[in-house]
Motif scaffolding. Structure first.
Motif, short mmCIF file in Angstrom:
data_model
loop_
_atom_site.label_atom_id
_atom_site.label_comp_id
_atom_site.label_asym_id
_atom_site.label_seq_id
_atom_site.Cartn_x
_atom_site.Cartn_y
_atom_site.Cartn_z
N GLY A 12 0.95 -1.13 -0.07
CA GLY A 12 0.10 -0.08 0.05
C GLY A 12 0.73 1.01 -0.01
N ILE A 13 0.23 2.12 0.88
CA ILE A 13 1.23 3.56 1.17
C ILE A 13 2.74 3.39 1.44
CG2 ILE A 13 -0.79 4.80 0.93
CD1 ILE A 13 0.08 5.51 3.97
N GLY A 14 3.03 2.17 2.14
CA GLY A 14 4.38 1.78 2.54
C GLY A 14 5.44 2.28 1.60
N LYS A 15 5.11 1.64 0.15
CA LYS A 15 5.90 2.02 -0.86
C LYS A 15 6.06 3.29 -1.41
CE LYS A 15 4.33 -2.37 -3.24
NZ LYS A 15 5.01 -3.33 -2.42
N GLU A 16 4.98 4.12 -1.11
CA GLU A 16 4.94 5.42 -1.51
C GLU A 16 5.74 6.44 -0.60
OE1 GLU A 16 1.00 6.75 -2.79
OE2 GLU A 16 0.47 4.60 -2.84
N VAL A 17 5.48 6.27 0.74
CA VAL A 17 6.03 6.85 1.73
C VAL A 17 7.63 6.58 1.83
CG1 VAL A 17 4.07 7.24 2.87
CG2 VAL A 17 5.36 5.43 3.64
N VAL A 18 8.02 5.27 1.62
CA VAL A 18 9.52 4.75 1.56
C VAL A 18 10.16 5.58 0.56
CG1 VAL A 18 11.07 2.84 1.48
CG2 VAL A 18 9.14 3.08 3.09
N GLU A 19 9.54 5.46 -0.57
CA GLU A 19 10.23 6.23 -2.11
C GLU A 19 10.38 7.58 -1.59
OE1 GLU A 19 8.20 5.07 -5.61
OE2 GLU A 19 8.81 7.05 -6.56
N ALA A 20 9.47 8.21 -0.86
CA ALA A 20 9.75 9.95 -0.82
C ALA A 20 10.80 9.95 0.26
CB ALA A 20 8.24 10.21 -0.16
N THR A 21 10.73 8.86 0.97
CA THR A 21 11.95 9.29 2.21
C THR A 21 13.38 8.96 1.52
OG1 THR A 21 10.27 8.51 3.82
CG2 THR A 21 12.77 8.47 4.64
N VAL A 22 13.40 7.86 0.73
CA VAL A 22 14.57 7.60 -0.18
C VAL A 22 15.26 8.88 -0.55
CG1 VAL A 22 15.79 6.24 -1.69
CG2 VAL A 22 14.31 5.25 -0.16
N PRO A 278 6.71 4.46 10.26
CA PRO A 278 5.73 5.22 10.78
C PRO A 278 4.80 4.42 11.49
CG PRO A 278 5.26 4.59 8.44
CD PRO A 278 6.79 3.99 8.97
N VAL A 279 4.00 5.40 12.34
CA VAL A 279 3.02 4.58 13.12
C VAL A 279 1.71 4.16 12.24
CG1 VAL A 279 1.23 5.13 14.95
CG2 VAL A 279 3.57 6.01 15.11
N HIS A 280 1.44 4.86 11.22
CA HIS A 280 0.30 4.30 10.41
C HIS A 280 0.66 2.91 9.56
CE1 HIS A 280 2.42 5.32 6.71
NE2 HIS A 280 2.62 6.17 6.91
N GLY A 281 -0.51 2.21 9.18
CA GLY A 281 -0.47 1.20 8.37
C GLY A 281 -0.56 1.32 7.02
N SER A 282 -1.01 0.57 5.96
CA SER A 282 -0.66 0.64 4.86
C SER A 282 -1.63 1.50 3.90
CB SER A 282 -0.75 -0.80 4.00
OG SER A 282 -1.82 -1.54 4.43
N ALA A 283 -2.73 1.79 4.64
CA ALA A 283 -3.88 2.72 4.11
C ALA A 283 -4.45 2.17 2.73
CB ALA A 283 -3.39 4.07 4.19
N PRO A 284 -4.96 1.25 2.81
CA PRO A 284 -5.27 0.69 1.24
C PRO A 284 -6.59 1.61 0.55
CG PRO A 284 -5.76 -0.86 2.84
CD PRO A 284 -5.24 0.12 3.69
N ASP A 285 -7.23 2.40 1.41
CA ASP A 285 -8.11 3.41 0.95
C ASP A 285 -7.52 4.75 0.39
OD1 ASP A 285 -6.90 4.47 3.51
OD2 ASP A 285 -8.81 5.62 4.07
N ILE A 286 -6.24 4.98 0.24
CA ILE A 286 -5.51 6.05 -0.55
C ILE A 286 -4.35 5.31 -1.20
CG2 ILE A 286 -6.56 7.85 1.00
CD1 ILE A 286 -3.62 7.91 2.19
N ALA A 287 -4.18 4.05 -1.04
CA ALA A 287 -2.96 3.47 -1.67
C ALA A 287 -2.73 3.82 -3.25
CB ALA A 287 -2.71 2.08 -1.52
N GLY A 288 -1.67 3.93 -3.74
CA GLY A 288 -1.51 4.04 -5.15
C GLY A 288 -1.94 5.57 -5.91
N GLN A 289 -2.39 6.40 -5.05
CA GLN A 289 -2.84 7.50 -5.47
C GLN A 289 -1.84 8.60 -5.55
OE1 GLN A 289 -6.99 8.51 -4.08
NE2 GLN A 289 -7.29 6.45 -3.49
N ASN A 290 -0.69 8.58 -4.86
CA ASN A 290 0.22 9.42 -4.59
C ASN A 290 -0.21 10.71 -3.88
OD1 ASN A 290 2.66 10.95 -4.99
ND2 ASN A 290 2.20 11.65 -6.92
N ILE A 291 -0.99 10.49 -2.75
CA ILE A 291 -1.50 11.31 -1.92
C ILE A 291 -1.10 11.43 -0.44
CG2 ILE A 291 -3.48 12.07 -3.61
CD1 ILE A 291 -5.25 10.48 -1.45
N ALA A 292 -0.64 9.99 -0.10
CA ALA A 292 -0.34 9.74 1.25
C ALA A 292 0.47 10.76 1.91
CB ALA A 292 0.59 8.47 1.48
N ASN A 293 0.48 11.12 3.20
CA ASN A 293 1.49 11.96 3.88
C ASN A 293 2.87 11.26 3.94
OD1 ASN A 293 2.84 13.86 5.31
ND2 ASN A 293 1.15 14.27 6.72
#
Ligand SMILES: NC(=O)C1=CN([C@@H]2O[C@H](COP(=O)(O)OP(=O)(O)OC[C@H]3O[C@@H](n4cnc5c(N)ncnc54)[C@H](O)[C@@H]3O)[C@@H](O)[C@H]2O)C=CC1
Ligand SMILES: CC(C)CC(=O)C(=O)O
Ligand SMILES: [Mg+2]
Length: 369
Positions: A12-22, A278-293
């Motif tokens: 889920g958003i795990g991929k997006e937030v890690v990419e942003a962090t890298v 992060p404390v949060h989970g994979s947030a399937p409701d917003i995953a893949g949309q490039n909108i996660a914080n």
């Protein structure tokens, strides 16, 4: 400095937030002349799909060969009906156990520019600064048996809450050590009016407190703690609690800061190989949309630099860049209250630009070069 970091983006958003962090770590590496090597590993749902195991041996090896670990998040509806040993979350729990990541530190500190983003009154959240010290490798999430059974001829189910005394002691010692460097107040949260494990937790808390006479110990029942977090969060300095209570209270506490997407954490091990998540989970409701914080993960990476690599200036630089971007009014959707928002990638770029513009960093770099 040359260091290696294991990256476990997960699902889920795990991929997006890690990419942003890298991207942030690459930028800070370039600015301060460090070589960070990134070693990617599979965990969670992807690991189940590709390797048939939520925590493959290769991933454990990658972690153990690295100097620190960053994890995104695991889980998603695709695997929700899997048998329990093939649930993505099992991979994360198994990794916590394997590396003995027993102390999960979750700081809750409000940002001045986000005071209006909290659903709580501004005057209550202003100046909130506490840390939840959550036990991470024991309690209900690990106790055996955990299974469906037949009891008295009826279908029944059992989960086991088990703590060894040393597990309770070491997390409380961590909490008192942290409190000594802060405002010297530990709130130990339990359910001692009902649970035997909580009664032992209280006893051990008293024993540990006797070794730290400069730190005040207060006991609080978890239901009251859940209410006090909303009523007057500024009363807390260090909250020490067991695994499940800490899990629940920290998601609740995230709203003091305005969003679950703001809460970073460090999972510290007895062996010195720590994991930042992060404390949060994979947030399937917003995953893949490039909108996660991505800020929760970016701040976790800043803690990694400070805690695992001793890079205080670099950690501060990231924290200040995040603050500057928030001060400039830029928000991801979770904080934008329906107004104008920027994407995950744009947030990462804004933070990188803020790093590049920071005159203090430029001065530090000039001093060292
Ligand atoms: N550490 C981990 O890997 C964790 C994994 N999980 C797993 O994640 C999956 C989803 O669980 P949920 O209960 O929905 O919890 P969640 O933390 O993934 O999401 C809860 C709510 O917060 C929002 N949210 C979370 N992080 C955000 C971010 N960075 N930016 C913007 N919004 C954000 C989500 O969109 C959702 O509405 C489940 O499979 C669960 O088991 C849940 C918590 C922690
Ligand atoms: C697998 C879960 C226990 C993850 C979670 O919710 C957490 O660590 O906060
Ligand atoms: Mg949780």
């Amino acid at each position: 400095m040359k260091k290696s970091i294991a990256l476990l983006p997960g699902d889920g958003i795990g991929k997006e937030v890690v990419e942003a962090t890298v991207e942030i770590l690459k930028a800070i590496g370039e600015q301060f002349n460090h070589q960070f090597q990134f070693n990617y590993g599979l965990i969670g749902g992807d690991a189940i799909d590709q390797k048939g195991n939520p925590l493959p041996e290769e991933t454990i090896a990658i972690c153990k060969e690295s100097d620190a670990i960053i994890l995104g998040a695991v889980g998603g509806p695709k695997w929700d009906h899997n048998p329990v040993e093939l649930r993505p979350e099992r991979g994360l729990l198994a990794l916590r156990k394997e590396l003995d990541l027993f102390a999960n530190l979750r700081p809750i500190k409000t940002f001045e520019s986000l005071l209006d983003s909290s659903p709580l009154k501004k005057e209550y959240v202003d100046g909130v600064d506490f840390v939840i010290v959550r036990e991470l490798t024991g309690g209900l999430y690990f106790g055996k048996p955990s299974e469906r059974i037949v009891r008295d001829g009826e279908d029944a189910v059992v989960d086991t809450l088990l703590y060894k005394r040393y597990e309770i002691e070491r997390i409380l010692v961590s909490a008192f050590e942290i409190a000594q460097k802060r405002r010297k107040h530990v709130t130990s949260v339990d359910k001692a009016n009902v649970l035997e494990s909580s009664r032992v937790w209280r006893e051990v808390a008293e024993e540990v407190a006797a070794r730290y006479p400069d730190v005040t110990l207060e006991h609080m029942l978890v239901d009251n703690a859940a209410m006090q977090l909303i009523r007057s969060p500024r009363q807390f300095d260090v909250i020490a609690t067991e695994n499940m209570f800490g899990d629940i209270l920290s998601d609740e506490a995230s709203m003091i800061t305005g969003s679950l997407g703001m809460l970073s954490s460090a999972s510290l091990s007895s062996g010195g190989l720590h994991l930042y998540e992060p404390v949060h989970g994979s947030a399937p409701d917003i995953a893949g949309q490039n909108i996660a914080n991505p800020i929760a993960t970016i701040l976790s990476a800043a803690t990694l630099l400070r805690q695992s690599f001793g890079l205080e200036e670099e950690a501060k630089a990231i924290e200040k860049a995040v603050e500057n971007v928030l001060n400039s009014g830029k928000r991801t959707a979770d904080l934008a209250e329906g107004g104008k928002s920027i994407s995950t990638k744009q947030m990462s770029e804004e933070i990188i630009n803020a790093l590049a513009d920071d005159q203090d960093i430029i001065n530090i770099i000039e001093t060292y070069s």
